[in-house]
Scaffold this motif. Structure first.
Motif, PDB file in Angstrom:
ATOM      1  N   PHE A 176       9.231 -10.791  -4.807  1.00 35.85           N
ATOM      2  CA  PHE A 176       9.041  -9.370  -4.520  1.00 35.85           C
ATOM      3  C   PHE A 176      10.398  -8.775  -4.175  1.00 35.85           C
ATOM      4  O   PHE A 176      11.353  -9.496  -3.924  1.00 35.85           O
ATOM      5  CB  PHE A 176       8.009  -9.133  -3.402  1.00 35.85           C
ATOM      6  N   SER A 177      10.491  -7.449  -4.227  1.00 36.14           N
ATOM      7  CA  SER A 177      11.751  -6.765  -3.944  1.00 36.14           C
ATOM      8  C   SER A 177      11.599  -5.840  -2.760  1.00 36.14           C
ATOM      9  O   SER A 177      10.547  -5.229  -2.570  1.00 36.14           O
ATOM     10  CB  SER A 177      12.196  -5.945  -5.159  1.00 36.14           C
ATOM     11  N   LEU A 178      12.677  -5.755  -1.999  1.00 38.12           N
ATOM     12  CA  LEU A 178      12.764  -4.799  -0.880  1.00 38.12           C
ATOM     13  C   LEU A 178      14.117  -4.112  -0.985  1.00 38.12           C
ATOM     14  O   LEU A 178      15.147  -4.796  -1.022  1.00 38.12           O
ATOM     15  CB  LEU A 178      12.680  -5.521   0.467  1.00 38.12           C
TER      16      LEU A 178
ATOM     17  N   GLY B 270      17.254  -7.349   7.412  1.00 42.54           N
ATOM     18  CA  GLY B 270      18.658  -7.504   7.093  1.00 42.54           C
ATOM     19  C   GLY B 270      19.050  -7.013   5.710  1.00 42.54           C
ATOM     20  O   GLY B 270      20.222  -6.786   5.439  1.00 42.54           O
ATOM     21  N   VAL B 271      18.092  -6.846   4.807  1.00 39.32           N
ATOM     22  CA  VAL B 271      18.418  -6.364   3.463  1.00 39.32           C
ATOM     23  C   VAL B 271      18.317  -4.842   3.353  1.00 39.32           C
ATOM     24  O   VAL B 271      18.741  -4.268   2.362  1.00 39.32           O
ATOM     25  CB  VAL B 271      17.557  -7.018   2.351  1.00 39.32           C
ATOM     26  N   VAL B 272      17.767  -4.215   4.359  1.00 41.16           N
ATOM     27  CA  VAL B 272      17.596  -2.757   4.322  1.00 41.16           C
ATOM     28  C   VAL B 272      18.819  -2.113   4.972  1.00 41.16           C
ATOM     29  O   VAL B 272      19.151  -2.406   6.112  1.00 41.16           O
ATOM     30  CB  VAL B 272      16.307  -2.323   5.071  1.00 41.16           C
TER      31      VAL B 272
ATOM     32  N   GLU C 101       0.824  -1.218   0.000  1.00 44.93           N
ATOM     33  CA  GLU C 101       0.000   0.000   0.000  1.00 44.93           C
ATOM     34  C   GLU C 101       0.852   1.260   0.000  1.00 44.93           C
ATOM     35  O   GLU C 101       0.456   2.278  -0.555  1.00 44.93           O
ATOM     36  CB  GLU C 101      -0.958  -0.012   1.188  1.00 44.93           C
ATOM     37  N   ALA C 102       2.029   1.182   0.610  1.00 46.24           N
ATOM     38  CA  ALA C 102       2.934   2.337   0.648  1.00 46.24           C
ATOM     39  C   ALA C 102       3.812   2.407  -0.599  1.00 46.24           C
ATOM     40  O   ALA C 102       4.651   3.301  -0.717  1.00 46.24           O
ATOM     41  CB  ALA C 102       3.813   2.263   1.896  1.00 46.24           C
ATOM     42  N   GLY C 103       3.643   1.461  -1.530  1.00 45.31           N
ATOM     43  CA  GLY C 103       4.436   1.453  -2.753  1.00 45.31           C
ATOM     44  C   GLY C 103       5.870   0.994  -2.542  1.00 45.31           C
ATOM     45  O   GLY C 103       6.731   1.245  -3.382  1.00 45.31           O
ATOM     46  N   GLN C 104       6.145   0.290  -1.439  1.00 48.22           N
ATOM     47  CA  GLN C 104       7.507  -0.135  -1.140  1.00 48.22           C
ATOM     48  C   GLN C 104       7.855  -1.511  -1.720  1.00 48.22           C
ATOM     49  O   GLN C 104       9.023  -1.883  -1.745  1.00 48.22           O
ATOM     50  CB  GLN C 104       7.721  -0.126   0.377  1.00 48.22           C
TER      51      GLN C 104
END
Length: 163
Positions: free
Chosen positions: A84-86, A157-159, A52-55
């Motif tokens: 999906f991607s983060l 951990g990926v952020v 919803e936040a487009g993240q």
């Protein structure tokens, strides 16, 4: 003629057995695909605020799992792969093995120094709970219940951490 009748009875019994075995196999496939769909819905529900936040956004691709018995394109194990991607890092769920002892691989790019961590999910049938364990390295980790909080801590951990 008694032996011919016995042979006929044996053939009929064998045919019924094969039909029942095929029906069980089909029922297991339906149940396994339903459990994969439920897993994906659960993950989508957990990450809904990010969508919803487009993240992030979810992508599905057809996937055909294979096994020793079905090593080629004729495999009946048809499902979907979820990606999906983060923060520019891909997370992918791939159904590897179908059935009661089935497995879903989860790979997360950028989680470690190796560049990619691999995990596997196994459905614990009695409790209908997915268990996650790390599968890269010298030995597998102990399985942990796959929950929203556990998954969120893993994905953090990926952020990049900026202070």
């Amino acid at each position: 003629m008694d032996e011919i009748q016995r042979l006929s009875d044996l053939l009929n019994a064998n045919q019924r057995y094969e039909e029942q075995k095929q029906q069980r196999f089909h029922d297991d496939l339906v149940q396994w695909n339903a459990s994969i769909d439920a897993l994906y819905q659960q993950v989508e529900g957990w990450l809904k605020p990010l969508v919803e936040a487009g993240q992030t956004r979810f992508e599905y691709d057809p996937h055909q799992a294979q096994s020793k018995g079905y090593p080629d394109d004729n495999s009946p194990f048809r499902s979907r792969r979820l990606t999906f991607s983060l923060a520019a890092h891909r997370v992918t769920f791939v159904p590897d093995a179908m059935g009661p002892a089935g497995q879903v691989s989860v790979s997360v790019n950028g989680l470690s120094l190796h560049g990619q961590e691999k995990y596997s999910l196994h459905l614990e049938a009695e409790r209908q709970v997915w268990m996650l364990k790390k599968t890269v390295g010298v030995k597998d980790s102990e399985p942990e219940t796959f929950t929203a909080d556990f998954f969120a801590r893993l994905l953090q951990g990926v952020v990049p951490q900026r202070r």
